[in-house]
Design an enzyme around this catalytic site. Structure first.
Site, PDB file in Angstrom:
ATOM      1  N   CYS A   1       0.666  -1.287   0.129  1.00 35.24           N
ATOM      2  CA  CYS A   1       0.157  -0.024   0.073  1.00 35.24           C
ATOM      3  C   CYS A   1       0.926   1.422  -0.156  1.00 35.24           C
ATOM      4  O   CYS A   1       0.296   2.295  -0.370  1.00 35.24           O
ATOM      5  CB  CYS A   1      -0.822   0.057   1.149  1.00 35.24           C
ATOM      6  SG  CYS A   1      -0.131  -0.262   2.837  1.00 35.24           S
TER       7      CYS A   1
ATOM      8  N   CYS B   1      -3.494  -2.519  -0.861  1.00 36.03           N
ATOM      9  CA  CYS B   1      -2.406  -3.516  -0.523  1.00 36.03           C
ATOM     10  C   CYS B   1      -2.225  -4.569  -1.538  1.00 36.03           C
ATOM     11  O   CYS B   1      -1.511  -5.666  -1.201  1.00 36.03           O
ATOM     12  CB  CYS B   1      -2.794  -4.128   0.822  1.00 36.03           C
ATOM     13  SG  CYS B   1      -2.960  -2.851   2.199  1.00 36.03           S
TER      14      CYS B   1
ATOM     15  N   LYS C   1      -5.368  -8.831  11.885  1.00 33.43           N
ATOM     16  CA  LYS C   1      -5.443  -7.384  11.592  1.00 33.43           C
ATOM     17  C   LYS C   1      -6.934  -6.806  11.243  1.00 33.43           C
ATOM     18  O   LYS C   1      -7.546  -7.132  10.256  1.00 33.43           O
ATOM     19  CB  LYS C   1      -4.366  -7.279  10.428  1.00 33.43           C
ATOM     20  CG  LYS C   1      -4.275  -5.488   9.957  1.00 33.43           C
ATOM     21  CD  LYS C   1      -3.211  -5.369   9.193  1.00 33.43           C
ATOM     22  CE  LYS C   1      -3.236  -4.188   8.382  1.00 33.43           C
ATOM     23  NZ  LYS C   1      -2.160  -3.663   7.739  1.00 33.43           N
TER      24      LYS C   1
ATOM     25  N   LYS D   1      -3.243  -7.069  15.689  1.00 31.26           N
ATOM     26  CA  LYS D   1      -3.069  -5.512  15.498  1.00 31.26           C
ATOM     27  C   LYS D   1      -4.487  -4.875  15.294  1.00 31.26           C
ATOM     28  O   LYS D   1      -5.139  -5.688  14.411  1.00 31.26           O
ATOM     29  CB  LYS D   1      -2.088  -5.305  14.395  1.00 31.26           C
ATOM     30  CG  LYS D   1      -2.067  -3.771  13.680  1.00 31.26           C
ATOM     31  CD  LYS D   1      -1.075  -3.961  12.500  1.00 31.26           C
ATOM     32  CE  LYS D   1      -1.430  -2.327  11.778  1.00 31.26           C
ATOM     33  NZ  LYS D   1      -1.471  -2.588  10.443  1.00 31.26           N
TER      34      LYS D   1
HETATM   35  C1  PBG Z   1       0.604  -1.793   5.780  1.00 27.80           C
HETATM   36  C2  PBG Z   1       0.488  -1.343   7.230  1.00 27.80           C
HETATM   37  C3  PBG Z   1      -0.506  -0.491   7.991  1.00 27.80           C
HETATM   38  C4  PBG Z   1       0.123  -0.449   9.208  1.00 27.80           C
HETATM   39  C5  PBG Z   1       0.916  -1.428   9.433  1.00 27.80           C
HETATM   40  N1  PBG Z   1       1.396  -2.152   8.012  1.00 27.80           N
HETATM   41  C6  PBG Z   1      -1.568   0.507   7.274  1.00 27.80           C
HETATM   42  C7  PBG Z   1      -2.678  -0.122   7.047  1.00 27.80           C
HETATM   43  O1  PBG Z   1      -2.994  -1.238   7.046  1.00 27.80           O
HETATM   44  O2  PBG Z   1      -3.579   0.721   6.688  1.00 27.80           O
HETATM   45  C8  PBG Z   1      -0.458   0.300  10.427  1.00 27.80           C
HETATM   46  C9  PBG Z   1       0.474   0.647  11.309  1.00 27.80           C
HETATM   47  C10 PBG Z   1       0.046   1.844  12.321  1.00 27.80           C
HETATM   48  O3  PBG Z   1      -0.997   2.346  12.260  1.00 27.80           O
HETATM   49  O4  PBG Z   1       0.847   2.131  13.203  1.00 27.80           O
HETATM   50  N2  PBG Z   1      -0.871  -2.539   5.366  1.00 27.80           N
END
Ligand code: PBG
Length: 343
Positions: A138, A146, A212, A265
């Protein structure tokens, strides 16, 4: 306050509730007692610091929504990694801001890509910390999703797998000890494992962003990494924050596909999942205290509404108490410094 507890029969004591009051405060009397019975201890070696790498030399641009954080050129990122290693921080995870973006996110996987450059510079320093690559597209695609976009406008899962696998191999080749796929594409761990093994990187570990959620707490990151989707959102591939059973299923799939570490996460809204993951799986469990979790504490501290040091320590301690053995946090350097000062 008394509780009606019977003494064990073998002691022969006739303990009435009156003679044996329960007094948990006995162990809270002094700092030394509290330290002795503390159940959860933070250590710098369990912390991972995110770094945003941008083109240029000697360039450091503060990130407005993340007080104290900055985008760094690769030379300064390597310097920062050395400072973190000096503090005893366990690892760094790298995100890249490429020179140019395109529909496939090409720079994610080129040898000269921004993150690959930073990994080579860090590797040259032979630092005693673990180097981790966020494996996603992304930040590199011009549409901010992504993976490549299919004809119907959705993200093409299987086309993304090819690009993610190429990206992971390039990152491993440049010196990443661990690759961390974060695109939430089905089958991404299996595809990356197969590609790494085929290219001779059987020793490169995979930390799977297994659980996630499509979280509002990624807001500041998307400013930092310039990765906000140009249209739509990520709800077609990241999970609905309402779902916990689905999260466990995602984690089980990543275990089956060969993940070495499972990541949950965001962390604070996912404490239940961290605890459940710790209970159910025997792999190391990592948690990502994401940009919004960091920013809300940092912003309140800037205004004097919170004691930033205590609030940050408490939040990360809670994440570890829930079951995380590894915490990715923008406060890694601060926490390591505070832990050192305590000694
Ligand atoms: C990549 C990614 C993201 C984050 C970590 N890897 C952004 C998303 O998924 O939008 C977010 C990390 C953070 O907010 O500190 N896809």
């Amino acid at each position: 306050m008394t509780l009606d507890l019977e003494a064990p029969a073998s002691t022969g004591l006739t303990a009435s509730a009156e003679s044996r009051p329960v007094r948990p405060r006995r162990l809270r009397r002094t700092p030394a007692l509290r330290a002795l019975v503390r159940e959860t201890r933070l250590h710098p070696s369990m912390l991972v610091a995110p770094l945003f790498v941008q083109p240029g030399i000697g360039r450091r641009d503060p990130i407005g929504s993340m007080p104290g954080q900055a985008r760094l050129s690769a030379d300064l990122a390597a310097k920062e990694a050395a400072r973190l290693a000096e503090l005893g921080v366990g690892g760094v995870i790298l995100f890249g801001l490429p020179e140019s973006k395109d529909p496939l996110g090409s720079e994610a996987s080129t040898e000269g890509g921004i993150v690959q450059d930073a990994f080579r510079r860090i590797r040259a320093l032979e630092l005693p910390l673990v180097t981790i690559a966020d494996t996603c597209l992304c930040e590199y695609t011009d549409h901010g999703h992504c993976g490549p976009i299919a004809a119907d406008g959705s993200v093409d899962n299987d086309a993304a797998l090819v690009r993610l696998a190429e990206t992971a191999v390039a990152q491993a080749r440049a010196g990443a000890d661990i690759v961390a796929p974060s695109a939430m594409m089905d089958g991404q761990v299996a595809a990356i494992r197969a590609a790494l093994d085929a290219e001779g990187f059987g020793q490169t570990a995979i930390m799977a962003y297994a659980s996630k959620h499509a979280s509002a707490f990624y807001g500041p990151f998307r400013e930092a990494a310039d990765s906000a989707p140009a249209f739509g959102d990520r709800r077609g591939y990241q999970m609905d924050p309402a779902n916990g059973r689905e999260a466990m299923r995602e984690m089980a799939l990543d275990v089956a596909e060969g993940a070495d570490i499972l990541l949950v996460k965001p962390a604070l809204p996912g404490l239940d999942l961290i605890a459940a993951a710790r209970d159910r799986f025997d792999l190391p469990i990592a948690a990502y205290q994401v940009s919004g979790e960091f920013a809300m504490i940092a912003a309140a501290a800037e205004r004097g509404w919170l004691d930033g040091r205590r609030a940050m320590t408490e939040a990360v301690t809670g994440i570890v108490r829930a079951g995380a053995g590894i915490v990715i946090t923008y406060a890694a350097a601060d926490l390591a410094t505070w832990l050192r000062d305590e000694r």
